[in-house]
Write a protein that holds these residues in place. Structure first.
Motif, mmCIF file in Angstrom:
data_model
loop_
_atom_site.group_PDB
_atom_site.id
_atom_site.type_symbol
_atom_site.label_atom_id
_atom_site.label_comp_id
_atom_site.label_asym_id
_atom_site.label_seq_id
_atom_site.Cartn_x
_atom_site.Cartn_y
_atom_site.Cartn_z
ATOM 1 N N GLU A 1 -19.675 26.798 20.111
ATOM 2 C CA GLU A 1 -18.543 26.255 19.364
ATOM 3 C C GLU A 1 -18.768 24.771 19.068
ATOM 4 O O GLU A 1 -19.336 24.042 19.874
ATOM 5 C CB GLU A 1 -17.243 26.418 20.158
ATOM 6 C CG GLU A 1 -16.723 27.856 20.185
ATOM 7 C CD GLU A 1 -15.308 27.926 20.731
ATOM 8 O OE1 GLU A 1 -14.638 26.872 20.765
ATOM 9 O OE2 GLU A 1 -14.898 29.023 21.120
ATOM 10 N N THR A 2 -18.324 24.355 17.899
ATOM 11 C CA THR A 2 -18.451 22.946 17.505
ATOM 12 C C THR A 2 -17.093 22.417 17.050
ATOM 13 O O THR A 2 -16.205 23.181 16.659
ATOM 14 C CB THR A 2 -19.451 22.772 16.341
ATOM 15 O OG1 THR A 2 -18.984 23.518 15.204
ATOM 16 C CG2 THR A 2 -20.834 23.271 16.735
ATOM 17 N N PRO B 1 -19.986 21.204 10.360
ATOM 18 C CA PRO B 1 -19.311 20.117 11.080
ATOM 19 C C PRO B 1 -19.720 18.772 10.505
ATOM 20 O O PRO B 1 -20.811 18.622 9.950
ATOM 21 C CB PRO B 1 -19.815 20.285 12.522
ATOM 22 C CG PRO B 1 -21.120 20.996 12.392
ATOM 23 C CD PRO B 1 -20.978 21.902 11.214
ATOM 24 N N SER C 1 -25.543 22.652 18.560
ATOM 25 C CA SER C 1 -24.570 23.673 18.960
ATOM 26 C C SER C 1 -24.536 24.817 17.953
ATOM 27 O O SER C 1 -24.441 25.992 18.335
ATOM 28 C CB SER C 1 -23.177 23.045 19.096
ATOM 29 O OG SER C 1 -23.150 22.090 20.139
ATOM 30 N N LEU C 2 -24.617 24.484 16.672
ATOM 31 C CA LEU C 2 -24.643 25.528 15.642
ATOM 32 C C LEU C 2 -25.863 26.426 15.805
ATOM 33 O O LEU C 2 -25.761 27.653 15.732
ATOM 34 C CB LEU C 2 -24.677 24.885 14.255
ATOM 35 C CG LEU C 2 -23.363 24.446 13.610
ATOM 36 C CD1 LEU C 2 -23.656 23.892 12.224
ATOM 37 C CD2 LEU C 2 -22.378 25.594 13.518
ATOM 38 N N ALA D 1 -25.391 19.810 9.511
ATOM 39 C CA ALA D 1 -24.238 18.969 9.834
ATOM 40 C C ALA D 1 -24.274 17.759 8.923
ATOM 41 O O ALA D 1 -25.337 17.390 8.403
ATOM 42 C CB ALA D 1 -24.277 18.548 11.298
ATOM 43 N N SER E 1 -25.824 16.476 17.637
ATOM 44 C CA SER E 1 -25.317 17.316 18.724
ATOM 45 C C SER E 1 -24.593 18.535 18.171
ATOM 46 O O SER E 1 -24.758 19.660 18.672
ATOM 47 C CB SER E 1 -24.372 16.494 19.605
ATOM 48 O OG SER E 1 -23.935 17.241 20.722
ATOM 49 N N ALA E 2 -23.792 18.326 17.131
ATOM 50 C CA ALA E 2 -23.078 19.445 16.502
ATOM 51 C C ALA E 2 -24.056 20.444 15.898
ATOM 52 O O ALA E 2 -23.851 21.665 15.983
ATOM 53 C CB ALA E 2 -22.130 18.918 15.431
ATOM 54 N N GLU F 1 -23.740 12.260 17.231
ATOM 55 C CA GLU F 1 -22.753 13.338 17.311
ATOM 56 C C GLU F 1 -23.036 14.429 16.282
ATOM 57 O O GLU F 1 -22.826 15.613 16.557
ATOM 58 C CB GLU F 1 -21.341 12.770 17.117
ATOM 59 C CG GLU F 1 -20.867 11.866 18.240
ATOM 60 C CD GLU F 1 -20.895 12.571 19.581
ATOM 61 O OE1 GLU F 1 -20.478 13.735 19.657
ATOM 62 O OE2 GLU F 1 -21.359 11.959 20.569
#
Length: 342
Positions: free
Chosen positions: A320-321, A163, A314-315, A151, A310-311, A307
């Protein structure tokens, strides 16, 4: 002398006994495996918290072929920026099974095209790229090709499917000029940021756009190169204050350089803000330490790092991001700016 007794750490067996379950069930809970009833999971987690039990990350990584390590790669000469960057990532990882591996680089160009090798050597499960590495084409292309989850924080370039979390540096710099012009300043100097950082170009564009919006012409004599360091801000401040027709206000592209400008003004006998207004950028710790305290742009560095981390999680977990997040900035007005001197 009596020998000091070693402190005994809680084990997975202690947790299993306290929760009234098997060791295998405790292992399933901490590895987030399915087929564990919610009540059982809660009981195990409570027992672990009561016993101050922490699973062995290395052992879990061997068992699951994952390191549970997240890399944070950056190159930034401002220690204040770096502290907020790390805090944001660590806040998101608090209570998670992942740990943070900090990857600082003195020269981002030296790391260009080598991030895959660095990630493999460190056994990383994913990586967060901060400026300027987030905009390095070779680094982005390499991570895209090898498939390592990553990210980006505050990128200004495309070519990535990862993201990202950012803020509008250009509009923030325009807001600085609006503030100074509103105080009556028309001769506004600027200390440019490190040219290897894309943010420096965006902030300079915002400065120029702000001047144009108020019908003011950009004066090359009022633009001095900095390097996002206190020393470079000090030298730039000395140069600007030595001009025959010196500026009545100076916008430094980060707080460290703004603090350097204030130091230069003090040595030159120029009072801030009575004779010179100074504005920084970032709202880092130094903005509240210098005197007078800095008027500056609050850049949500910690929030962006949190953030982005956090993304990335999720990956890694195939969730989903949000592709792009734009966080708001804020102009924080303090004691370093005032009306133009008569």
């Amino acid at each position: 002398m009596a020998r000091r007794q070693a402190t005994r750490h809680s084990t997975i067996t202690d947790v299993a006994d306290a929760a009234g379950v098997s060791i295998k069930t405790v292992s399933r809970v901490f590895n987030d495996e399915p087929n564990v009833r919610p009540l059982t999971r809660d009981r195990v987690l409570k027992a672990a918290a009561d016993l101050d039990y922490h699973p062995n990350v290395a052992a879990r990584s061997l068992a699951g072929r994952r390191s549970f390590l997240i890399g944070l790669a950056y190159e930034n000469p401002s220690p204040n920026y770096v502290v907020d960057l790390q805090r944001g990532a660590l806040e998101r990882l608090h209570g998670e099974r992942y740990r943070l591996l900090v990857l600082p680089f003195d020269d981002a160009s030296a790391a260009s095209g080598k991030m895959q090798a660095i990630a493999r050597a460190s056994g990383l499960d994913g990586m967060v790229l901060a400026p300027p590495l987030c905009d390095d084409p070779a680094t982005v292309a390499e991570l895209e090709a090898c498939g390592l989850p990553y990210a980006r924080i505050a990128p200004t370039s495309g070519g990535s499917h990862a993201p990202d979390v950012a803020m509008d540096d250009r509009e923030a710099a325009r807001a600085v000029v609006d503030h100074l012009v509103g105080l009556g300043h028309t001769r506004i100097g600027v200390v440019r940021g490190d040219p290897s950082h894309a943010s420096a170009g965006a902030r300079l564009e915002g400065y120029h756009a702000g001047l144009a919006a108020h019908g003011l012409a950009a004066d090359p004599a009022l633009e001095v190169q900095g390097a996002y360091t206190f020393v470079s801000g000090y030298e730039a401040g000395r140069a600007l204050l030595a001009l025959p027709d010196r500026p009545t206000a100076i916008f430094a592209s980060n707080d460290d350089m703004a603090a350097g400008v204030i130091n230069a003004a003090y040595e030159a006998g120029v009072s801030v803000p009575d004779q010179l207004s100074v504005v920084g950028f970032d709202d880092s710790n130094i903005a509240s330490v210098v005197w007078p305290r800095l008027t500056t742009i609050h850049q949500p560095i910690r929030d962006m790092a949190r953030e982005a981390t956090s993304a990335l999680l999720s990956l890694i977990d195939h969730e989903e991001t949000v592709p792009h997040q734009m966080l708001p900035f804020q102009l924080v007005i303090r004691g370093s700016t005032g009306p133009v001197p008569a």
